[in-house]
Design an enzyme around this catalytic site. Structure first.
Site, PDB file in Angstrom:
ATOM      1  N   GLU A 196      19.603  -3.410  35.057  1.00 15.48           N
ATOM      2  CA  GLU A 196      19.720  -2.032  34.556  1.00 15.48           C
ATOM      3  C   GLU A 196      19.256  -1.815  32.667  1.00 15.48           C
ATOM      4  O   GLU A 196      18.845  -1.203  32.373  1.00 15.48           O
ATOM      5  CB  GLU A 196      20.536  -0.707  34.280  1.00 15.48           C
ATOM      6  CG  GLU A 196      22.132  -1.810  33.873  1.00 15.48           C
ATOM      7  CD  GLU A 196      22.772  -0.585  33.655  1.00 15.48           C
ATOM      8  OE1 GLU A 196      23.377   0.253  34.832  1.00 15.48           O
ATOM      9  OE2 GLU A 196      23.621  -0.425  32.344  1.00 15.48           O
ATOM     10  N   ARG A 225      30.030  -1.737  37.567  1.00 18.70           N
ATOM     11  CA  ARG A 225      28.947  -2.233  36.506  1.00 18.70           C
ATOM     12  C   ARG A 225      28.002  -3.272  37.646  1.00 18.70           C
ATOM     13  O   ARG A 225      28.491  -3.351  38.962  1.00 18.70           O
ATOM     14  CB  ARG A 225      29.192  -3.725  35.710  1.00 18.70           C
ATOM     15  CG  ARG A 225      29.897  -3.668  34.066  1.00 18.70           C
ATOM     16  CD  ARG A 225      29.174  -3.451  33.840  1.00 18.70           C
ATOM     17  NE  ARG A 225      29.705  -2.617  31.976  1.00 18.70           N
ATOM     18  CZ  ARG A 225      30.123  -1.928  32.012  1.00 18.70           C
ATOM     19  NH1 ARG A 225      29.909  -0.429  32.742  1.00 18.70           N
ATOM     20  NH2 ARG A 225      30.720  -1.340  30.739  1.00 18.70           N
ATOM     21  N   HIS A 269      23.772   5.227  34.745  1.00 19.75           N
ATOM     22  CA  HIS A 269      24.575   4.573  33.731  1.00 19.75           C
ATOM     23  C   HIS A 269      25.454   6.265  32.333  1.00 19.75           C
ATOM     24  O   HIS A 269      25.082   6.360  31.561  1.00 19.75           O
ATOM     25  CB  HIS A 269      24.500   3.760  32.589  1.00 19.75           C
ATOM     26  CG  HIS A 269      25.777   3.264  32.402  1.00 19.75           C
ATOM     27  ND1 HIS A 269      25.643   1.411  32.402  1.00 19.75           N
ATOM     28  CD2 HIS A 269      26.843   3.296  31.705  1.00 19.75           C
ATOM     29  CE1 HIS A 269      26.610   1.549  31.658  1.00 19.75           C
ATOM     30  NE2 HIS A 269      27.443   2.379  31.758  1.00 19.75           N
TER      31      HIS A 269
HETATM   32  P1  NAD Z   1      40.386  -1.179  33.010  1.00 20.67           P
HETATM   33  O1  NAD Z   1      40.801  -2.723  32.671  1.00 20.67           O
HETATM   34  O2  NAD Z   1      41.760  -0.445  32.888  1.00 20.67           O
HETATM   35  O3  NAD Z   1      40.459  -1.357  35.229  1.00 20.67           O
HETATM   36  C1  NAD Z   1      39.770  -1.914  35.243  1.00 20.67           C
HETATM   37  C2  NAD Z   1      41.158  -3.036  36.903  1.00 20.67           C
HETATM   38  O4  NAD Z   1      40.122  -4.143  37.907  1.00 20.67           O
HETATM   39  C3  NAD Z   1      42.382  -3.784  36.539  1.00 20.67           C
HETATM   40  O5  NAD Z   1      43.524  -3.080  37.093  1.00 20.67           O
HETATM   41  C4  NAD Z   1      42.426  -5.203  36.799  1.00 20.67           C
HETATM   42  O6  NAD Z   1      43.552  -5.730  37.227  1.00 20.67           O
HETATM   43  C5  NAD Z   1      40.817  -4.985  37.858  1.00 20.67           C
HETATM   44  N1  NAD Z   1      40.303  -6.558  38.241  1.00 20.67           N
HETATM   45  C6  NAD Z   1      40.299  -7.285  37.333  1.00 20.67           C
HETATM   46  N2  NAD Z   1      39.654  -7.941  37.588  1.00 20.67           N
HETATM   47  C7  NAD Z   1      39.428  -8.272  39.653  1.00 20.67           C
HETATM   48  C8  NAD Z   1      39.319  -8.649  40.077  1.00 20.67           C
HETATM   49  N3  NAD Z   1      38.990  -9.779  40.307  1.00 20.67           N
HETATM   50  N4  NAD Z   1      39.646  -8.295  41.989  1.00 20.67           N
HETATM   51  C9  NAD Z   1      40.369  -6.730  41.909  1.00 20.67           C
HETATM   52  N5  NAD Z   1      40.389  -6.599  40.588  1.00 20.67           N
HETATM   53  C10 NAD Z   1      40.609  -6.538  39.295  1.00 20.67           C
HETATM   54  O7  NAD Z   1      39.004  -0.682  33.341  1.00 20.67           O
HETATM   55  P2  NAD Z   1      38.382   0.704  33.367  1.00 20.67           P
HETATM   56  O8  NAD Z   1      38.292   1.309  32.340  1.00 20.67           O
HETATM   57  O9  NAD Z   1      38.983   0.942  34.866  1.00 20.67           O
HETATM   58  O10 NAD Z   1      36.832   0.126  33.922  1.00 20.67           O
HETATM   59  C11 NAD Z   1      37.007  -0.279  34.848  1.00 20.67           C
HETATM   60  C12 NAD Z   1      34.899  -0.686  34.608  1.00 20.67           C
HETATM   61  O11 NAD Z   1      34.308   0.415  34.853  1.00 20.67           O
HETATM   62  C13 NAD Z   1      34.649  -1.069  32.986  1.00 20.67           C
HETATM   63  O12 NAD Z   1      34.686  -2.537  33.158  1.00 20.67           O
HETATM   64  C14 NAD Z   1      33.207  -0.488  33.217  1.00 20.67           C
HETATM   65  O13 NAD Z   1      32.585  -2.160  33.428  1.00 20.67           O
HETATM   66  C15 NAD Z   1      33.311   0.050  34.080  1.00 20.67           C
HETATM   67  N6  NAD Z   1      33.225   1.364  32.898  1.00 20.67           N
HETATM   68  C16 NAD Z   1      31.892   2.570  33.936  1.00 20.67           C
HETATM   69  C17 NAD Z   1      31.373   3.097  32.709  1.00 20.67           C
HETATM   70  C18 NAD Z   1      30.389   4.028  33.283  1.00 20.67           C
HETATM   71  O14 NAD Z   1      29.699   5.311  32.471  1.00 20.67           O
HETATM   72  N7  NAD Z   1      29.865   3.761  34.571  1.00 20.67           N
HETATM   73  C19 NAD Z   1      31.976   4.049  31.824  1.00 20.67           C
HETATM   74  C20 NAD Z   1      33.500   3.732  31.164  1.00 20.67           C
HETATM   75  C21 NAD Z   1      33.715   1.866  32.167  1.00 20.67           C
END
Ligand code: NAD
Length: 337
Positions: free
Chosen positions: A263, A234, A295
Site C-alpha cells: 500500500e 497491516r 486504510h
Molecule cells: P495493541 O498493541 O493494543 O494490540 C496488539 C495485540 O496483538 C496485543 O494483545 C499483542 O499481545 C498481540 N500480538 C502481538 N504479537 C502477536 C502474535 N505474534 N500473535 C498474536 N497476537 C499477537 O494494538 P492495537 O491498538 O489493538 O492495534 C493493532 C494493530 O492495528 C496495530 O498494530 C496497527 O497495525 C493496526 N491499526 C490499523 C489502523 C487502521 O486504520 N487500519 C488503525 C490503528 C491500528
C-alpha cells in the site's frame, strides 16, 4: 519544538490547527510522504511527525540524525515502519498514539464484514441505477457464526465485544490472554484450532517478524472452506499471492481489507487517472467477494481529535525532557512491549 509534519491531509491540518494556539510548537505541514526524495524537508526542525506509510528505515533515520532531528512523533499506533534498533542507536526518541480509538478500527472491521455479508455496496449501486432486482444479493447471518480474533489488544478487544453483541461465538489467539474477555465468554486457543473452527477471522495483531505473512498458503489450508477474512491491521500480515489463490479455489469466501501489503506506493492518493501497475491489487479488485478500503479504519472525528491531542502532548513531554508517556523503545527479541 519546530516540527516537520509529513503525509499531511486536510483532515490532519484541521484537527491540529484547532489545537495549536494552545501549544508552543511551530509546525510545518508537508503533503509529501517521507522517503529518500523528501527527507531534506526535515532540515531546520527539531522533530518530525509522521504517519503509517512514511519510511523510517536505517538510511532515512541516519539522514534525519545528521540534520539534528532528535525526536519522531507518530500520528498512529503501529510502528512496524520504524527501524527501532537504529532509532535507539542514534538516540532519536520515538512516541506514538496508542489506542486513539480502538472502537473506530473495530467498527470499520465490522463495516467491512457487514458490507460483504449483505452486499450493500452492490445494492447501493443497483438502486441508484433504478435496478431493484435482488437476484444475486443473498447474504449470510453473522448471528450464530464463530468468529476468530487474532490479536486481542485494544482493537481486537473492542472487536470481540462487538461480535459477542452480534451473537457470535468468539475465539481468540494472542500471545497474552485477556482476562476480561475470558470472563465475557471469549475462548483462547492455539492459532491452528482457531483457524479450523472459525467462520469469520479478523486480524488485529501488529506486524512484526513473527506475524509477517501470518496468513499464508499453510495457514489458509487450515481454515474452513468459504471463510470470511477481515484485515484492518497491516497489509503484510497476509501473503497476497496466497490469498488470491485461496479466493480462486473458494477456500476464502469473502475478503475485506483496509490495508494491503504494497500500500505504501498506492494509498492516500487519488490515482484515478493513472494506470494501475500493481498486478496483485488489480487481481484482488476483480473478485466479486473482495472489498478493499484505503486504510481509513482510523478515520473518525473522535480518533482525529485524540490523535492530535496526544501527539501535541507527546511533543510537550519531549520538549520538557521529562517522562515520555507514549514512548516506543527498542526491545531485543523476547521482551514484552
Ligand atoms: P495493541 O498493541 O493494543 O494490540 C496488539 C495485540 O496483538 C496485543 O494483545 C499483542 O499481545 C498481540 N500480538 C502481538 N504479537 C502477536 C502474535 N505474534 N500473535 C498474536 N497476537 C499477537 O494494538 P492495537 O491498538 O489493538 O492495534 C493493532 C494493530 O492495528 C496495530 O498494530 C496497527 O497495525 C493496526 N491499526 C490499523 C489502523 C487502521 O486504520 N487500519 C488503525 C490503528 C491500528
Amino acid at each position: 519544538m519546530r516540527v516537520a509534519f509529513f503525509s499531511t491531509k486536510s483532515y490532519d491540518r484541521q484537527s491540529f490547527d484547532h489545537l495549536l494556539p494552545d501549544y508552543k510548537h511551530k509546525v510545518t505541514y508537508f503533503e509529501a510522504k517521507l522517503d529518500r526524495n523528501t527527507v531534506a524537508l526535515a532540515k531546520g526542525h527539531d522533530a518530525i511527525c509522521t504517519f503509517v506509510n512514511d519510511c523510517l528505515d536505517e538510511t532515512i533515520l541516519d539522514q534525519l540524525h545528521e540534520m539534528g532531528i532528535k525526536a519522531i512523533v507518530l500520528r498512529c499506533a503501529g510502528y512496524n515502519q520504524v527501524d527501532l534498533k537504529m532509532a535507539a542507536k542514534l538516540d532519536i526518541k520515538l512516541c506514538r498514539v496508542p489506542a486513539y480509538s480502538p472502537e473506530a478500527v473495530a467498527e470499520h472491521a465490522l463495516a467491512l464484514l457487514m458490507t460483504l455479508s449483505r452486499k450493500t455496496h452492490k445494492a447501493y449501486n443497483r438502486v441508484r441505477d433504478n435496478n431493484y432486482s435482488i437476484e444475486g444479493l443473498t447474504g449470510f447471518n453473522i448471528n450464530g457464526k464463530t468468529t476468530g480474533v487474532i490479536g486481542t489488544g485494544a482493537i481486537g478487544k473492542a472487536f470481540c465485544k462487538i461480535m459477542l453483541g452480534m451473537g457470535c461465538k468468539v475465539l481468540a489467539y494472542d500471545i497474552y490472554e485477556n482476562e476480561e474477555l475470558k470472563r465475557m465468554g471469549v475462548r483462547y486457543m492455539p492459532l491452528e484450532e482457531l483457524l479450523a473452527e472459525s467462520d469469520i477471522i479478523s486480524l488485529h495483531c501488529p506486524l512484526n517478524a513473527d506475524t509477517f505473512h501470518l496468513i499464508n498458503e499453510n495457514t489458509l489450508s487450515h481454515m474452513k472452506d468459504g471463510v470470511v477474512l477481515i484485515n484492518t491491521s497491516r497489509g503484510a500480515l497476509i501473503d497476497s499471492k496466497a490469498v488470491i489463490n485461496a479466493l480462486k479455489s473458494r477456500k476464502v469466501g469473502n475478503l475485506g481489507i483496509d490495508v494491503y501489503e504494497q500500500e505504501e506506493d498506492l494509498f492516500f492518493q487519488n490515482r484515478s487517472e493513472e494506470i494501475l501497475q500493481d498486478e496483485q491489487i488489480a487481481r484482488l479488485m476483480t473478485f466479486p467477494n473482495v472489498l478493499i478500503t484505503g486504510h481509513q479504519a482510523f478515520l473518525t472525528n473522535e480518533a482525529l481529535v485524540h490523535i492530535s491531542e496526544t501527539t501535541l502532548q507527546n511533543l510537550d513531554e519531549l520538549a520538557s525532557g521529562g517522562k515520555l508517556s507514549n514512548e516506543v523503545k527498542y526491545q531485543p527479541k523476547g521482551h514484552k512491549n
